[in-house]
Design a protein around this motif. Structure first.
Motif, PDB file in Angstrom:
ATOM      1  N   LEU A 185     -43.134 -24.253 -25.460  1.00  6.10           N
ATOM      2  CA  LEU A 185     -42.325 -24.363 -24.237  1.00  6.10           C
ATOM      3  C   LEU A 185     -41.285 -25.239 -24.707  1.00  6.10           C
ATOM      4  N   GLY A 186     -41.421 -26.380 -25.272  1.00  9.77           N
ATOM      5  CA  GLY A 186     -40.202 -27.133 -25.471  1.00  9.77           C
ATOM      6  C   GLY A 186     -39.165 -26.592 -26.339  1.00  9.77           C
ATOM      7  N   ALA A 187     -39.749 -25.930 -27.423  1.00  7.81           N
ATOM      8  CA  ALA A 187     -38.974 -25.120 -28.459  1.00  7.81           C
ATOM      9  C   ALA A 187     -38.180 -23.729 -27.661  1.00  7.81           C
ATOM     10  N   ALA A 188     -39.118 -23.418 -26.640  1.00  6.07           N
ATOM     11  CA  ALA A 188     -38.216 -22.031 -26.175  1.00  6.07           C
ATOM     12  C   ALA A 188     -36.964 -22.742 -25.224  1.00  6.07           C
ATOM     13  N   SER A 189     -37.425 -23.771 -24.442  1.00  9.00           N
ATOM     14  CA  SER A 189     -36.390 -24.401 -23.606  1.00  9.00           C
ATOM     15  C   SER A 189     -35.210 -24.844 -24.231  1.00  9.00           C
ATOM     16  N   GLY A 190     -35.413 -25.171 -25.757  1.00  7.67           N
ATOM     17  CA  GLY A 190     -33.938 -25.391 -26.693  1.00  7.67           C
ATOM     18  C   GLY A 190     -33.410 -24.236 -26.860  1.00  7.67           C
ATOM     19  N   LEU A 191     -34.065 -23.154 -26.885  1.00  9.26           N
ATOM     20  CA  LEU A 191     -33.237 -21.708 -27.147  1.00  9.26           C
ATOM     21  C   LEU A 191     -32.435 -21.267 -25.834  1.00  9.26           C
ATOM     22  N   ALA A 192     -32.428 -21.776 -24.820  1.00  9.58           N
ATOM     23  CA  ALA A 192     -31.976 -21.464 -23.493  1.00  9.58           C
ATOM     24  C   ALA A 192     -30.700 -21.912 -23.582  1.00  9.58           C
ATOM     25  N   GLY A 193     -30.409 -23.334 -23.953  1.00 13.72           N
ATOM     26  CA  GLY A 193     -29.078 -23.891 -24.131  1.00 13.72           C
ATOM     27  C   GLY A 193     -27.823 -23.341 -25.006  1.00 13.72           C
ATOM     28  N   PRO A 194     -28.028 -22.979 -26.164  1.00 17.74           N
ATOM     29  CA  PRO A 194     -27.073 -22.234 -27.036  1.00 17.74           C
ATOM     30  C   PRO A 194     -26.953 -20.670 -26.170  1.00 17.74           C
ATOM     31  N   TRP A 195     -27.765 -20.054 -25.813  1.00 18.67           N
ATOM     32  CA  TRP A 195     -27.800 -18.632 -25.200  1.00 18.67           C
ATOM     33  C   TRP A 195     -26.830 -18.757 -23.997  1.00 18.67           C
ATOM     34  N   LEU A 196     -26.756 -20.038 -23.301  1.00 16.53           N
ATOM     35  CA  LEU A 196     -26.048 -20.037 -22.062  1.00 16.53           C
ATOM     36  C   LEU A 196     -24.863 -20.481 -22.287  1.00 16.53           C
ATOM     37  N   ILE A 197     -24.624 -21.180 -23.453  1.00 13.74           N
ATOM     38  CA  ILE A 197     -23.248 -21.643 -24.016  1.00 13.74           C
ATOM     39  C   ILE A 197     -22.429 -20.373 -24.475  1.00 13.74           C
ATOM     40  N   GLY A 198     -23.310 -19.417 -24.934  1.00  8.50           N
ATOM     41  CA  GLY A 198     -22.788 -18.256 -25.600  1.00  8.50           C
ATOM     42  C   GLY A 198     -22.191 -17.289 -24.174  1.00  8.50           C
ATOM     43  N   ARG A 199     -22.756 -17.329 -23.323  1.00  5.72           N
ATOM     44  CA  ARG A 199     -22.545 -16.710 -22.139  1.00  5.72           C
ATOM     45  C   ARG A 199     -21.530 -17.547 -21.154  1.00  5.72           C
ATOM     46  N   LEU A 200     -21.271 -18.729 -21.354  1.00  5.94           N
ATOM     47  CA  LEU A 200     -20.119 -19.592 -20.771  1.00  5.94           C
ATOM     48  C   LEU A 200     -18.925 -19.241 -21.526  1.00  5.94           C
ATOM     49  N   VAL A 201     -18.988 -19.279 -22.943  1.00  2.00           N
ATOM     50  CA  VAL A 201     -17.724 -18.865 -23.821  1.00  2.00           C
ATOM     51  C   VAL A 201     -17.337 -17.532 -23.351  1.00  2.00           C
ATOM     52  N   GLU A 202     -18.145 -16.403 -23.215  1.00  6.20           N
ATOM     53  CA  GLU A 202     -17.757 -15.200 -22.698  1.00  6.20           C
ATOM     54  C   GLU A 202     -17.110 -15.086 -21.536  1.00  6.20           C
ATOM     55  N   ASP A 203     -17.711 -15.895 -20.577  1.00  3.18           N
ATOM     56  CA  ASP A 203     -17.089 -15.611 -18.981  1.00  3.18           C
ATOM     57  C   ASP A 203     -15.860 -16.538 -19.216  1.00  3.18           C
ATOM     58  N   VAL A 204     -15.721 -17.364 -19.857  1.00  4.32           N
ATOM     59  CA  VAL A 204     -14.333 -18.228 -19.885  1.00  4.32           C
ATOM     60  C   VAL A 204     -13.261 -17.047 -20.462  1.00  4.32           C
ATOM     61  N   THR A 205     -13.510 -16.396 -21.304  1.00  5.49           N
ATOM     62  CA  THR A 205     -12.640 -15.472 -22.096  1.00  5.49           C
ATOM     63  C   THR A 205     -12.311 -14.229 -20.941  1.00  5.49           C
ATOM     64  N   ARG A 206     -13.187 -13.970 -19.936  1.00  2.00           N
ATOM     65  CA  ARG A 206     -12.786 -12.927 -19.077  1.00  2.00           C
ATOM     66  C   ARG A 206     -12.306 -13.560 -17.673  1.00  2.00           C
ATOM     67  N   GLY A 207     -11.970 -14.945 -17.611  1.00  2.00           N
ATOM     68  CA  GLY A 207     -11.265 -15.588 -16.687  1.00  2.00           C
ATOM     69  C   GLY A 207     -12.215 -15.862 -15.425  1.00  2.00           C
ATOM     70  N   VAL A 208     -13.564 -16.045 -15.768  1.00  2.00           N
ATOM     71  CA  VAL A 208     -14.537 -16.430 -14.655  1.00  2.00           C
ATOM     72  C   VAL A 208     -14.209 -18.187 -14.829  1.00  2.00           C
ATOM     73  N   ASP A 209     -13.820 -18.656 -13.498  1.00  2.00           N
ATOM     74  CA  ASP A 209     -13.671 -20.152 -13.322  1.00  2.00           C
ATOM     75  C   ASP A 209     -15.052 -20.934 -12.969  1.00  2.00           C
ATOM     76  N   ASP A 210     -15.721 -20.392 -12.105  1.00  2.00           N
ATOM     77  CA  ASP A 210     -16.895 -20.960 -11.679  1.00  2.00           C
ATOM     78  C   ASP A 210     -18.080 -21.117 -12.728  1.00  2.00           C
ATOM     79  N   VAL A 211     -18.164 -22.076 -13.364  1.00  2.00           N
ATOM     80  CA  VAL A 211     -19.191 -22.359 -14.678  1.00  2.00           C
ATOM     81  C   VAL A 211     -20.166 -23.374 -14.224  1.00  2.00           C
ATOM     82  N   SER A 212     -20.217 -23.865 -12.929  1.00  2.00           N
ATOM     83  CA  SER A 212     -20.927 -25.053 -12.736  1.00  2.00           C
ATOM     84  C   SER A 212     -22.361 -24.559 -12.641  1.00  2.00           C
ATOM     85  N   LEU A 213     -22.903 -23.406 -12.208  1.00  2.00           N
ATOM     86  CA  LEU A 213     -24.136 -23.047 -12.261  1.00  2.00           C
ATOM     87  C   LEU A 213     -24.812 -22.920 -13.772  1.00  2.00           C
TER      88      LEU A 213
END
Length: 589
Positions: A36-64
């Protein structure tokens, strides 16, 4: 001098597997928390990847997304911490069991095996090897488990986000596989040799310290110093070899780590430009690949510690193979269980048929010895030094197995008797005694812990030790750090311990040699009264012991040359008569 055996890798792996499965519930909890700890560690990079793509699309709200990343980081830390705590508890249980089993195995070692191996090897196994195994259990195994689960889940995540992006990770596999195979093929033997070299150092130092007076008297200091230097040089060479293995292996794998990250960025970028993968996938894959470096590095680092721990476990299990249930001959044949011996007849006494024995091949010190000792008989074994008296006594007590012939107790071969039954039936007392750290009472009741103070007092009175023992007090600490007892007092304690255990057959090898002749004579008469009805085999240079015996066996050059009562042998005018006249004349003078 021969070392104790070392268990095979197959035995080590089988034992490790049994230990791991001995606590299935605790192991399942540890694996679940780490997973479970290792699985939790996988979530961070995946969310960062989503965050990078959202920024490139002009999404401003990244707080969540940011909050989720922080939440998963905290969850990973908590789960990994709980997993390490659970692993530590499980590791201590496993380590405690290993320590208890090892102590049991060491105490069950046949005395002949210890004499052949010497103390250095055994001391090194009970100290350094146990410490190395403890480090492996406490640190290497949990870290290896964490790293393995993290690598497996991370690779799974790479495949899920984009199978094509998992391919660059394979670029380092050939190098890692070749380097690891090269290392593992050499590491186990290297660490065994390194550990064995410490045994040699310990053996040489203990011999020098124990024989310090002899070394000084015979001016052997330079020779002993050369021995220590040779042992240190051998240990240095062994450690240098394992260091060379690490020097080649660890830099190779560290260099290999850079390749997957570079390959993922380059190949992933090309895939993105061709529209085959998304920017989020490339970002996540790169972070996953970067994230793989730490667990792979840890896995390969702790693999080295596992090799060290595995070599230590092989040496500890070697003691188990030789003594923890093995025959006194040091073979792998296990001793029977206490309920496995049938047909024992207490009326048959001790029988020796055609026994020969050699400490070295081709040099028998006993030759074709035949002897029948009836229950309750008092037999004295006499003869010149080197005649084989003490060796025969050790065979009668089951310390050594005969090279040829048989030694039976109550009609059962000594090697077929369970160890507990043998030790409670036949006891050997020599002139070499050890005072254990503890009270006077502790030293007396070693063989019968449940004995009360009245029984302890009776045993001490039987060996003429109650005077000084009562003056000290049964609760007085003796041995290391306590009151120092004289060699004669230590001998009396050993005899009192024997009286309390009350075996039906006793082998006394110069058991009163440290007492003055008059005190020894009085003690032997007291013992004879207490041990009436017991079979007593006394090996002695003082011939008054033979005078009091029912029969006397005279040994010379490994054979029994005369056998009969004192009066019969004196009347025969043979070897015993000559010994008696010589001793009696000296004794009278």
């Amino acid at each position: 001098m021969s070392e104790l055996p070392v268990a095979s890798m197959r035995t080590v792996r089988a034992r490790a597997r049994r230990l791991a499965l001995a606590h299935p519930r605790e192991l399942a909890v540890v694996v679940a928390l780490y997973a479970l700890g290792a699985a939790s560690g996988l979530a961070g990079p995946w969310l960062i990847g989503r965050l990078v793509e959202d920024v490139t699309r002009g999404v401003d709200d990244v707080s969540l997304v940011t909050a989720l990343i922080c939440g998963f980081i905290v969850a990973q830390a908590l789960l990994t911490g709980l997993g390490m705590y659970a692993a530590a508890r499980l590791g201590e249980k496993v380590l405690a069991r290993l320590r208890e089993e090892f102590v049991t195995d060491v105490l069950a070692l046949p005395l002949g095996t210890v004499e052949r191996a010497g103390t250095g090897d055994l001391i090194t196994r009970t100290t350094r090897d146990v410490d190395l195994l403890a480090r492996a259990v406490r640190y290497a195994i949990p870290e290896t488990l964490i790293s393995t689960l993290t690598i497996a889940l991370t690779l799974g995540g790479l495949v899920i986000i984009g199978p094509l992006l998992a391919l660059p990770c394979l670029v380092a596999v050939p190098t890692l596989w070749a380097a690891t195979r090269w290392y593992l093929a050499r590491a186990h033997a290297g660490y065994l040799r390194e550990n064995a070299s410490y045994s040699q150092i310990a053996e040489g130092l203990s011999e020098t310290v124990d024989g310090a007076r002899t070394v000084e008297a015979l001016r052997l200091g330079d020779r002993r110093f050369e021995r220590v230097n040779r042992d240190i040089a051998a240990s240095y060479a062994a450690e240098r070899y394992t260091l060379r293995l690490r020097t080649v292996y660890l830099p190779t794998i560290d260099t290999s780590f850079v390749l997957p990250v570079v390959a993922t960025l380059v190949i992933g970028g090309l895939f993105y430009l061709e529209g085959m993968v998304s920017l989020a996938a490339v970002t996540t894959a790169t972070l996953y690949t970067q994230q793989l470096l730490v667990p792979i590095d840890m896995l390969l680092f702790w693999m080295n510690e596992l090799q060290i721990g595995g070599a230590a476990l092989a040496r500890l299990l070697g003691v188990r193979r030789d003594g923890g249930g093995a025959g006194d001959d040091g073979s792998d044949r296990p001793r029977p269980r206490a309920d496995a011996v049938v047909g024992a007849d207490p009326g048959r006494g001790v029988q020796v048929h055609g026994v020969s024995y050699a400490y070295r091949d081709g040099r028998d010190v006993l030759r074709g010895v035949d002897l029948a000792i009836a229950p309750g008989e008092r037999l004295a074994i006499v003869g010149p030094s080197g005649a084989g008296k003490s060796t025969l006594g050790k065979l009668l007590a089951g310390v050594h197995p005969p090279r040829a012939g048989t030694v039976t107790v109550d009609g059962v071969a000594v090697g077929d008797l369970p160890l507990d039954r043998l030790r409670s039936s036949v006891a050997l007392v020599t002139q070499e005694h050890h005072v254990f750290r503890g009270t006077v009472r502790d030293n007396v009741v070693l063989g019968r812990p449940a004995a009360d103070d009245d029984a302890v007092e009776q045993a001490l009175r039987a060996v003429d030790a109650w005077g000084w023992a009562s003056a000290l007090g049964l609760g007085t600490a003796v041995g290391s750090g306590g009151v120092e007892l004289s060699p004669a007092q230590a001998q009396q304690l050993a005899l009192a311990r024997l009286v309390l255990v009350d075996p039906h057959t006793l082998v006394l090898d110069e058991a009163t040699s440290l007492l003055d002749p008059r005190a020894a004579r009085h003690l032997e008469r007291s013992l004879a009264a207490v041990l009436a009805g017991r079979t007593v085999i006394a090996i002695a240079h003082r011939l008054h012991t033979a005078h009091d015996a029912d029969r006397v066996a005279v040994m010379d050059d490994g054979r029994i040359v005369e056998l009969g009562s004192h009066d019969e042998l004196v009347a025969a005018g043979g070897a015993y008569a000559a010994l008696w006249r010589s001793w009696h004349g000296d004794h009278s003078g």
